[in-house]
Design an enzyme around this catalytic site. Structure first.
Site, PDB file in Angstrom:
ATOM      1  N   CYS A  75       9.893 -17.201 -25.755  1.00 13.16           N
ATOM      2  CA  CYS A  75       9.253 -16.897 -27.027  1.00 13.16           C
ATOM      3  C   CYS A  75       8.749 -15.464 -26.945  1.00 13.16           C
ATOM      4  CB  CYS A  75       8.085 -17.862 -27.240  1.00 13.16           C
ATOM      5  SG  CYS A  75       7.072 -17.508 -28.681  1.00 13.16           S
ATOM      6  N   CYS A 185      13.064 -12.681 -31.949  1.00 10.17           N
ATOM      7  CA  CYS A 185      12.377 -13.978 -32.021  1.00 10.17           C
ATOM      8  C   CYS A 185      13.442 -15.008 -31.673  1.00 10.17           C
ATOM      9  CB  CYS A 185      11.834 -14.223 -33.423  1.00 10.17           C
ATOM     10  SG  CYS A 185      11.305 -15.940 -33.698  1.00 10.17           S
TER      11      CYS A 185
HETATM   12  N1  DGL Z   1      10.351 -18.217 -31.228  1.00  7.35           N
HETATM   13  C1  DGL Z   1       9.210 -17.413 -31.141  1.00  7.35           C
HETATM   14  C2  DGL Z   1       9.498 -15.972 -30.784  1.00  7.35           C
HETATM   15  O1  DGL Z   1      10.430 -15.720 -30.076  1.00  7.35           O
HETATM   16  C3  DGL Z   1       8.073 -17.563 -32.091  1.00  7.35           C
HETATM   17  C4  DGL Z   1       8.273 -18.026 -33.452  1.00  7.35           C
HETATM   18  C5  DGL Z   1       6.943 -18.448 -34.050  1.00  7.35           C
HETATM   19  O2  DGL Z   1       6.433 -19.474 -33.587  1.00  7.35           O
HETATM   20  O3  DGL Z   1       6.418 -17.743 -34.912  1.00  7.35           O
HETATM   21  O4  DGL Z   1       8.777 -15.086 -31.170  1.00  7.35           O
END
Ligand code: DGL
Length: 261
Positions: A75, A185
């Site tokens: 993430c 993301c």
């Molecule tokens: N998948 C996550 C990232 O790579 C976060 C998405 C979220 O929860 O806002 O930033």
């Protein structure tokens, strides 16, 4: 179980990290993985850094209960907000985190780079320093995408709303000469096909997956934690939304991704 044969923990705010997990599991086929999605608290990208750090610590505690030998923060948002605090809190546990693959795009000679990520990732000092570092080598445009990860969290049912949001976010950029898009993301690669449609053919896309997978392999090798025995890999899924439907969704996304048509 010895430490060598212990699983690797991978986490995200929700389903996004599963796209990273696909590459990690392929790159390290002898390793077992435990994925934890904090879907109950998703999205992280529109919360404060302090809240994301607290939530990330809670997830790491869940993964430590499975005696993991290393953790990958799949993430970008949690990496940018919580990684230093996690490393300080768990000094004996190798903790790696995915980051927007801006360097990869610059190294490939791209000149007009669009970075799509959550508002929190793009406002953090880590990203701002990275952007400054490369600003004399390429035109870098940052595009916060509030709401996008949350919609992707809803899976295929949200595709019409995802298309509408992409139109709103990307139409103002349609006359820009963009030659590379960094998906900063881990939710976004699930809809890479929909994003690609909005750019000229030949636009390069970067996710950062090969970098984090290579980094994980090197780290395990260095710490003599890399498995080399003949072992049939297992991948298990856990969620803070403790429902069978959620775990089924994780498994479906791991095996098939989001069907875009
Ligand atoms: N998948 C996550 C990232 O790579 C976060 C998405 C979220 O929860 O806002 O930033």
């Amino acid at each position: 179980m010895t430490k060598l044969t212990a699983p690797i923990g991978v986490f995200d705010s929700g389903v996004g990290g599963i796209s990273t997990l696909q590459t990690l599991a392929k790159t390290l086929p002898q390793e077992d993985f435990i994925f934890y999605g904090d879907s109950k608290n998703a999205p992280y990208g529109e919360k404060s850094a302090a809240t994301v750090t607290d939530l990330s610590k809670q997830v790491v505690e869940q993964l430590r209960a499975h005696a993991v030998k290393a953790i990958v923060i799949a993430c970008n948002t949690a990496t940018s907000a919580a990684k230093p605090a996690l490393i300080t809190a768990y000094p004996d546990l190798p903790i790696l985190g995915i980051e927007p693959a801006l360097k990869e795009a610059v190294d490939a000679g791209k000149q007009h780079i669009l970075v799509m990520a959550t508002p929190l990732t793009l406002s953090r000092p880590k990203y701002l320093a990275q952007r400054n570092r490369f600003s004399d080598q390429a035109m870098i445009q940052s595009l916060p995408c509030p709401g996008l990860a949350d919609l992707i969290e809803g899976g295929e049912a949200q595709l019409p709303a995802i298309r509408r949001l992409l139109t709103k976010l990307l139409t103002p950029l349609s006359d820009r000469p963009i030659d590379a898009v960094v998906l900063g993301c881990t939710h976004y690669p699930f809809i890479e096909g929909l994003i690609r449609e909005r750019f000229a053919a030949g636009t390069a896309f970067y996710t950062g997956y090969s970098g984090i997978a290579a980094n994980l392999k090197q780290t395990l090798q260095r710490q003599q934690l890399l498995r080399t025995d003949a072992h049939q890999q297992t991948v298990s899924f856990y969620s803070s939304n403790e429902t069978c439907a959620e775990i089924k969704l994780y498994q479906h996304l791991f095996e098939h991704g989001i069907e875009l048509d």
